[in-house]
Write an enzyme that holds these catalytic residues in place. Structure first.
Site, short mmCIF file in Angstrom:
data_model
loop_
_atom_site.label_atom_id
_atom_site.label_comp_id
_atom_site.label_asym_id
_atom_site.label_seq_id
_atom_site.Cartn_x
_atom_site.Cartn_y
_atom_site.Cartn_z
N GLY A 9 1.58 10.68 30.16
CA GLY A 9 0.89 9.41 30.34
C GLY A 9 0.56 8.74 29.02
O GLY A 9 -0.58 8.34 28.78
N ARG A 12 -0.11 4.03 27.53
CA ARG A 12 -1.28 3.16 27.39
C ARG A 12 -2.56 4.01 27.29
O ARG A 12 -2.54 5.22 27.47
CB ARG A 12 -1.39 2.21 28.58
CG ARG A 12 -1.54 2.91 29.91
CD ARG A 12 -1.41 1.95 31.08
NE ARG A 12 -1.49 2.63 32.37
CZ ARG A 12 -2.62 2.80 33.06
NH1 ARG A 12 -3.75 2.33 32.59
NH2 ARG A 12 -2.61 3.42 34.22
N TYR A 152 -10.97 11.25 42.89
CA TYR A 152 -10.83 11.39 41.44
C TYR A 152 -11.72 12.50 40.90
O TYR A 152 -11.29 13.32 40.09
CB TYR A 152 -11.18 10.05 40.78
CG TYR A 152 -10.94 10.00 39.29
CD1 TYR A 152 -9.66 9.92 38.77
CD2 TYR A 152 -12.02 9.99 38.39
CE1 TYR A 152 -9.44 9.85 37.40
CE2 TYR A 152 -11.81 9.92 37.03
CZ TYR A 152 -10.52 9.85 36.54
OH TYR A 152 -10.31 9.78 35.18
N SER A 155 -10.24 15.86 41.76
CA SER A 155 -9.07 16.20 40.94
C SER A 155 -9.49 16.61 39.53
O SER A 155 -8.95 17.56 38.96
CB SER A 155 -8.10 15.02 40.88
OG SER A 155 -8.63 13.93 40.13
N ILE A 185 -14.59 4.77 28.79
CA ILE A 185 -13.81 4.49 27.58
C ILE A 185 -13.16 3.11 27.71
O ILE A 185 -12.63 2.76 28.76
CB ILE A 185 -12.72 5.56 27.38
CG1 ILE A 185 -13.34 6.97 27.34
CG2 ILE A 185 -11.91 5.27 26.11
CD1 ILE A 185 -14.33 7.21 26.22
#
Length: 240
Positions: A9, A12, A152, A155, A185
């Site tokens: 990933g 970006r 989320y 996970s 962030i």
């Protein structure tokens, strides 16, 4: 010493900044993308200008056989990586009563199964190499939970458990496995957050930067961090 690091990933956000930060600190980089090949190529050019070796792998981390095939072919040709940064992840936020099956499955398959699908083909070669660094990205949501992010949070909490267990299995082979858990962030995923929410939730009264996360990842990959393993380190401005 081979100082090649794979970052999933890396087109970006935190992945991109980590790739550039590591290249500036002497690592060769294997970039990864699923669909954003053009953006990943832009990162590749930056790293090439820094004088480091760099190449791109393209696969879907949620597709086990595809990931295995691409990764094994790459290490057969180029050798095993010194480090792996498991960063690829997605969100599909919704309240739990309204959550669709697909929203749950996509997030778990990408974030948690992606950890397995990326590392499973690589772990035996790393063990045989008797040295390595693994850093997985969790989240403050995996530590404390977050409304509207049950998929989320699950996970990212799962990644923490996996990191702690894997670190114990491979420690005697001089492989460290650690977890970085960012808070809020600055990125395209947080650009629409109201400043009031940031100020209320974060004691430091600001978002973090991807560079601040990347600097910690760089440290965990370094020789100086050779006795740090099985740890979860937060970068969250005091949120948790």
């Amino acid at each position: 010493m081979n100082k090649t690091v794979l970052i999933t990933g890396s087109s970006r956000g935190i992945g991109r900044e980590t790739a550039i930060y590591l290249a500036k600190n002497g690592f060769d980089i294997v970039l990864h993308c699923n669909k954003n090949k053009e953006k990943t190529t832009d990162v590749q050019k930056i790293i090439e200008e820094l004088g480091r070796k760099v190449r791109i792998l393209q696969f879907d981390v949620s597709e086990r056989e595809q990931a295995k095939k691409v990764l094994l072919e790459d290490i057969e040709k180029n050798g095993i990586y010194y480090g792996v940064v498991v960063n690829a992840g997605i969100t599909a936020d919704n309240s739990f009563p309204a959550m669709e099956d697909d929203e749950w499955d996509r997030v778990i398959n990408t974030n948690l199964n992606g950890f397995y699908n990326t590392l499973r083909p690589l772990i035996l070669p790393m063990i045989q190499n008797r040295k390595g660094r693994i850093v997985a990205l969790s989240s403050v949501s995996g530590l404390a939970g977050n409304r509207g992010q049950i998929n989320y949070s699950a996970s990212k909490a799962g990644i923490i458990g996996a990191v702690k267990a894997l670190s114990k299995e491979v420690a005697k082979r001089n492989i460290t496995v650690n977890c970085v858990a960012p808070g809020v962030i600055e990125s395209d995923m947080t650009e629409n957050l109201p400043i009031e929410m940031v100020q209320d939730a974060i004691p430091m009264r600001r978002m973090g930067t991807a560079n601040e996360v990347a600097s910690l990842i760089n440290y965990l990959l370094s020789e100086d961090a050779s006795y740090i393993t099985g740890q979860v380190i937060s970068v969250n401005g005091g949120m948790y």
